[in-house]
Motif scaffolding. Structure first.
Motif, short mmCIF file in Angstrom:
data_model
loop_
_atom_site.label_atom_id
_atom_site.label_comp_id
_atom_site.label_asym_id
_atom_site.label_seq_id
_atom_site.Cartn_x
_atom_site.Cartn_y
_atom_site.Cartn_z
N ALA A 27 -7.69 13.04 7.88
CA ALA A 27 -7.40 12.17 6.74
C ALA A 27 -8.40 12.38 5.60
N ARG A 28 -9.62 12.76 5.95
CA ARG A 28 -10.63 12.96 4.91
C ARG A 28 -10.30 14.12 3.98
N SER A 29 -9.41 15.00 4.44
CA SER A 29 -9.06 16.15 3.60
C SER A 29 -8.03 15.78 2.52
N TYR A 30 -7.49 14.58 2.61
CA TYR A 30 -6.50 14.15 1.61
C TYR A 30 -7.20 13.76 0.30
N ALA A 48 0.84 -1.20 0.00
CA ALA A 48 0.00 0.00 0.00
C ALA A 48 0.87 1.24 0.00
N THR A 49 0.53 2.20 -0.83
CA THR A 49 1.24 3.47 -0.82
C THR A 49 0.78 4.28 0.40
N ASP A 50 1.54 5.34 0.68
CA ASP A 50 1.14 6.20 1.78
C ASP A 50 -0.26 6.77 1.52
N GLY A 51 -0.50 7.13 0.26
CA GLY A 51 -1.81 7.67 -0.09
C GLY A 51 -2.92 6.66 0.15
N TRP A 74 1.46 15.42 1.78
CA TRP A 74 0.29 15.76 2.59
C TRP A 74 0.58 15.50 4.07
N LEU A 75 1.16 14.33 4.34
CA LEU A 75 1.47 13.96 5.73
C LEU A 75 2.49 14.94 6.32
N TYR A 76 3.47 15.30 5.52
CA TYR A 76 4.49 16.25 5.97
C TYR A 76 3.83 17.58 6.37
N ARG A 133 -4.61 14.93 -6.02
CA ARG A 133 -3.79 16.14 -5.90
C ARG A 133 -2.33 15.82 -5.61
N GLY A 134 -2.01 14.57 -5.32
CA GLY A 134 -0.60 14.25 -5.10
C GLY A 134 -0.42 13.08 -4.16
#
Lengths: 184, 198
Positions: free
Chosen positions: A66-69, A9-12, A79-81, A73-74
């Motif tokens: 997390a829902r805002s990710y 699984a990717t971070d996304g 995003w986590l950073y 968009r990338g």
């Protein structure tokens, strides 16, 4: 050449699952990023105890937001950073301690843009180190952060010197693949 | 990023790798040095498989921390808050070269203790690499001590190891090292030396 792992699984992916309340995804993301987030907090705050508190704040923010990710968009890492950095800064504002703030004197790391770039690179490097295989990470950490020579590492790990050199080269190549974007 | 010292690239890579690949690895080498080591997670932030009943060793009473823990309680089954304490790993001292490296041995186990330069307060930050110690049950830890004639005298922090018996952990000795003649590792609560300086 960038090696893309399949079946992982990717971070996304993980952040999307976290948005749906998936605790296992949160555990995996925490495992991947706990040390990079602590490193970021230490760079920003300096004080170890407050930095540890900030790690908890950061992951609480990840869980909440997390829902805002938006995957379109990338990738997840930037995003986590951003979420972690904002949580750390917010924590500093809530409990300001002037002695722990960045000094007014000129920093050898340059101004805010340079420091931000350095923080991002450190974040990416630390994240990449987390992904090294168990048999490769020790040779890198001992060489770069333990101050041991290749011969000392071979002695310490009870490995032939050639094996240590092979693993070191392999680990550096793996890191180069992982950090491909930063090397451009 | 600031200037830091690191290992010799030519020693690491040798002469077999050339051209573009060598340049690529050199750039990674520079990034590793510039980034500095990732900080070690204190026990309180280590991911654990499950929540186990553990008696806090030195809880840091913090209403804010408890509040955060409450917010996360449902989500953070992997995190064990307030399980213990962590003896200082100073972020700004992590990348410096050790003043000396101490080797320790025991039955089927060994360790390397890289002692970094003392700070102005009298702390000796250390990075300890361990292999071969058995993994302990939840709530149990190993403890590093400064010793005299093999007897543990002053504690320098606790740690645990992976299933493979390994860890690389930051510890600290806030003492005058000249007052001691060695180091030992014990299981916390015991004086039996499992690792001793060579």
């Amino acid at each position: 050449m960038r090696v893309v792992a399949t079946g992982v699984a990717t971070d996304g992916d993980l952040i999307v699952r976290i948005a749906d309340g998936d605790r296992n995804a949160f555990e995996e993301l925490y495992r991947r990023y706990a040390r990079p987030v602590l490193g970021l907090a230490l760079r920003r705050i300096g004080d170890r105890g407050r930095a540890e508190d900030a790690v908890q704040d950061a992951f609480a923010a990840v869980w909440r937001s997390a829902r805002s990710y938006k995957p379109e968009r990338g990738a997840g890492a930037p995003w986590l950073y951003t979420v972690a950095r904002n949580a750390i800064v917010d924590g500093l504002r809530r409990t300001p301690e002037p002695a722990a703030e960045a000094p007014d004197t000129a920093s050898p790391e340059g101004g805010p843009p340079e420091r931000a770039e350095a923080s991002w690179l450190a974040w990416r490097v630390h994240r990449a180190l987390e992904e090294l295989p168990e048999h490769e990470r020790p040779v890198i950490e001992l060489a770069y952060y333990g101050g041991l020579s290749q011969s000392e590492i071979a002695d310490f790990l009870s490995l032939p010197l050639g094996t240590v050199k092979t693993r070191t080269r392999a680990a550096l190549a793996r890191l180069a693949d992982e950090l491909d974007e930063e090397l451009r | 990023m600031s200037e830091r010292s690191g290992p010799d690239f030519d020693e690491l890579i040798g002469t077999e790798v050339e051209g573009e690949e060598r340049e690529r690895l050199l750039r990674v080498h520079e990034l590793l040095i510039a980034a500095g080591p990732p900080p070690e997670l204190p026990p309180a932030l280590e991911p654990v498989e499950e929540i186990a009943p553990v008696v806090p060793l030195r809880p840091r009473p913090s209403r804010r921390r408890l509040a955060v823990a409450a917010v996360l309680a449902a989500a953070l089954a992997v995190m064990a808050f307030g399980l213990g304490f962590f003896v200082g790993d100073r972020g700004d001292a992590q990348a410096v070269q050790p003043e000396r490296v101490i080797e320790m041995t025991g039955q089927d186990a060994r360790a390397s203790l890289a002692i970094l330069p003392v700070d102005e307060a009298g702390n000796w930050p250390m990075r300890m690499t361990v292999q071969g110690l058995p993994r302990l049950a939840n709530g149990e830890e190993y403890e590093l001590w400064l010793s005299r004639r093999g007897k543990p005298i002053k504690p320098c922090g606790t740690f645990v190891v992976t299933d493979e018996g390994r860890t690389v952990v930051a510890l600290n000795a806030p003492y005058k090292l000249k007052n001691f003649d060695g180091w030992v590792v014990t299981r916390r609560g015991s004086e039996e030396a499992l690792l001793e300086t060579v």
